[in-house]
Design a protein around this motif. Structure first.
Motif, PDB file in Angstrom:
ATOM      1  N   ASN A  53      -3.297  -7.239   5.502  1.00  0.00           N
ATOM      2  CA  ASN A  53      -4.419  -6.952   4.615  1.00  0.00           C
ATOM      3  C   ASN A  53      -5.440  -8.088   4.644  1.00  0.00           C
ATOM      4  OD1 ASN A  53      -5.778  -5.331   2.635  1.00  0.00           O
ATOM      5  ND2 ASN A  53      -5.011  -6.685   1.036  1.00  0.00           N
ATOM      6  N   ARG A  63      -9.032  -1.570   1.295  1.00  0.00           N
ATOM      7  CA  ARG A  63      -7.732  -0.977   1.001  1.00  0.00           C
ATOM      8  C   ARG A  63      -7.860   0.168   0.011  1.00  0.00           C
ATOM      9  NH1 ARG A  63      -3.597  -0.934  -2.644  1.00  0.00           N
ATOM     10  NH2 ARG A  63      -4.660  -2.332  -4.103  1.00  0.00           N
ATOM     11  N   SER A  64      -7.083   1.230   0.245  1.00  0.00           N
ATOM     12  CA  SER A  64      -6.900   2.316  -0.701  1.00  0.00           C
ATOM     13  C   SER A  64      -5.428   2.685  -0.669  1.00  0.00           C
ATOM     14  CB  SER A  64      -7.760   3.530  -0.343  1.00  0.00           C
ATOM     15  OG  SER A  64      -7.501   4.616  -1.221  1.00  0.00           O
ATOM     16  N   GLN A  65      -4.697   2.302  -1.748  1.00  0.00           N
ATOM     17  CA  GLN A  65      -3.249   2.466  -1.786  1.00  0.00           C
ATOM     18  C   GLN A  65      -2.617   1.754  -0.590  1.00  0.00           C
ATOM     19  OE1 GLN A  65      -3.941   6.864  -3.563  1.00  0.00           O
ATOM     20  NE2 GLN A  65      -1.861   6.482  -2.940  1.00  0.00           N
ATOM     21  N   THR A  66      -1.872   2.459   0.255  1.00  0.00           N
ATOM     22  CA  THR A  66      -1.236   1.794   1.389  1.00  0.00           C
ATOM     23  C   THR A  66      -2.013   2.020   2.688  1.00  0.00           C
ATOM     24  OG1 THR A  66       0.184   3.727   1.760  1.00  0.00           O
ATOM     25  CG2 THR A  66       1.058   1.965   0.360  1.00  0.00           C
ATOM     26  N   THR A 112       0.251  -3.964 -12.032  1.00  0.00           N
ATOM     27  CA  THR A 112      -0.346  -2.666 -11.711  1.00  0.00           C
ATOM     28  C   THR A 112       0.527  -1.554 -12.275  1.00  0.00           C
ATOM     29  OG1 THR A 112       0.732  -2.826  -9.547  1.00  0.00           O
ATOM     30  CG2 THR A 112      -1.593  -3.463  -9.681  1.00  0.00           C
ATOM     31  N   ASP A 149       0.666   2.270  -5.949  1.00  0.00           N
ATOM     32  CA  ASP A 149       1.072   2.377  -4.554  1.00  0.00           C
ATOM     33  C   ASP A 149       0.440   1.268  -3.723  1.00  0.00           C
ATOM     34  OD1 ASP A 149       2.336   3.309  -2.350  1.00  0.00           O
ATOM     35  OD2 ASP A 149       1.098   5.090  -2.078  1.00  0.00           O
ATOM     36  N   SER A 150       1.106   0.121  -3.676  1.00  0.00           N
ATOM     37  CA  SER A 150       0.573  -1.028  -2.955  1.00  0.00           C
ATOM     38  C   SER A 150       1.716  -1.905  -2.475  1.00  0.00           C
ATOM     39  CB  SER A 150      -0.361  -1.839  -3.862  1.00  0.00           C
ATOM     40  OG  SER A 150      -0.727  -3.059  -3.249  1.00  0.00           O
ATOM     41  N   HIS A 151       1.590  -2.408  -1.239  1.00  0.00           N
ATOM     42  CA  HIS A 151       2.550  -3.354  -0.691  1.00  0.00           C
ATOM     43  C   HIS A 151       1.940  -4.750  -0.598  1.00  0.00           C
ATOM     44  CE1 HIS A 151       5.677  -0.479   1.186  1.00  0.00           C
ATOM     45  NE2 HIS A 151       4.900   0.241   0.384  1.00  0.00           N
ATOM     46  N   SER A 154      -1.452  -7.286  -5.778  1.00  0.00           N
ATOM     47  CA  SER A 154      -2.496  -6.618  -6.565  1.00  0.00           C
ATOM     48  C   SER A 154      -2.286  -6.874  -8.043  1.00  0.00           C
ATOM     49  CB  SER A 154      -2.488  -5.105  -6.310  1.00  0.00           C
ATOM     50  OG  SER A 154      -2.693  -4.817  -4.945  1.00  0.00           O
ATOM     51  N   ASP A 179      -7.179  -7.123  -5.494  1.00  0.00           N
ATOM     52  CA  ASP A 179      -6.218  -7.707  -4.558  1.00  0.00           C
ATOM     53  C   ASP A 179      -6.441  -9.209  -4.467  1.00  0.00           C
ATOM     54  OD1 ASP A 179      -5.165  -5.243  -4.023  1.00  0.00           O
ATOM     55  OD2 ASP A 179      -6.058  -5.042  -2.026  1.00  0.00           O
ATOM     56  N   VAL A 188     -10.971  -3.834  -5.524  1.00  0.00           N
ATOM     57  CA  VAL A 188     -10.626  -2.569  -4.878  1.00  0.00           C
ATOM     58  C   VAL A 188     -11.302  -1.392  -5.570  1.00  0.00           C
ATOM     59  CG1 VAL A 188      -8.717  -1.032  -4.275  1.00  0.00           C
ATOM     60  CG2 VAL A 188      -8.436  -3.508  -4.102  1.00  0.00           C
TER      61      VAL A 188
END
Length: 254
Positions: A53, A63-66, A112, A149-151, A154, A179, A188
């Motif tokens: 990222n 970024r949008s979710q994953t 989050t 939904d993030s890896h 955030s 982020d 984001v």
């Protein structure tokens, strides 16, 4: 290394977690009339998500979710990645007035974790500002996925104001999904109470993030794409000095 009758042979193998990139089909551009947009995207999952990222953001991805994506339009380069130069930024008189108008807001950084109060504000914001946009039909489940939904690293920043109808209580007035990058903060997605235009809440959240990045010792605040000719995105050009990503890399403006 494999050894055979013809001598040593080096075997090369692509890492299993190397990112794979995909291209979307053309669709109507949400910013400029009579144009088509395409995006290149990849997945941000697993142990490499944080570093990837960071790298992709430097290359103009969002970024949008994953998913990390970037415009890849065939005949248009109007979408330009923008980041504010935190250490050189100086608030104008107008910006200082916006900060004063929102002095009663408390910005709280949290995990989050979506709430019904957030979704209610998010729904009001969409209905008032983006009723015909691509996010107009987002359900509470869609909202939860956007937040959770993030890896990557955030946070959700909530901006709360005193509730005049309930002394001692506060009410959610604005929020921003952010982020934390190696070189800055990336905003984001943000939303706010649409019935309080005098507060200029969108501007205020950017100013607040600039100050947060300054306190963290981070040099940049990433604002996403500035689109020349789009009234929706014109506000981003006001935050100077900034850098815009062009053919020769990040170039300073202002």
């Amino acid at each position: 290394m494999k050894t055979g009758s013809k001598g040593p042979t080096t075997l090369t193998r692509e890492p299993r977690d190397a990112p794979q990139f995909y291209l979307t089909a053309p669709s109507p551009c949400p910013y400029l009339p009579d144009r088509q947009e395409r995006k290149v995207f990849t997945h941000l999952i697993g142990g490499r998500a944080v570093g990837l990222n960071d790298q992709l953001t430097l290359s103009g991805f969002r970024r949008s979710q994953t998913i990390a994506y970037r415009p890849a339009c065939e005949r248009c380069r109007a979408c330009v990645s923008v980041r504010v130069k935190v250490n050189d930024f100086r608030a104008t008189r107008t910006f200082r007035r916006v900060m004063e108008q929102n002095a009663d807001l408390a910005g709280l950084v949290g995990r989050t974790e979506p709430t019904s109060e957030q979704y209610s504000l998010f729904r009001r914001y969409l209905d008032a500002r983006h009723g015909e946009g691509g996010m107009a039909d987002m359900t509470v489940l869609d909202y939860s996925m956007m937040i959770e939904d993030s890896h990557v690293e955030s946070r959700l920043v909530e901006y709360r104001a005193p509730d005049l109808n309930a002394p001692g209580e506060t009410q959610l007035t604005a929020a921003c999904l952010t982020d934390l990058l190696a070189d800055g903060l990336s905003m984001v997605y943000s939303f706010y109470a649409p019935d309080q235009p005098r507060r200029s809440l969108g501007t205020f959240m950017i100013l607040d993030h600039i100050e947060r990045a300054r306190r963290l010792g981070l040099p940049h605040v990433y604002l996403g794409y500035w689109v020349e000719g789009s009234q929706k995105m014109a506000y981003k050009a006001r935050f100077l000095p900034q850098e815009r990503l062009g053919m020769n890399g990040w170039e300073r403006v202002g």
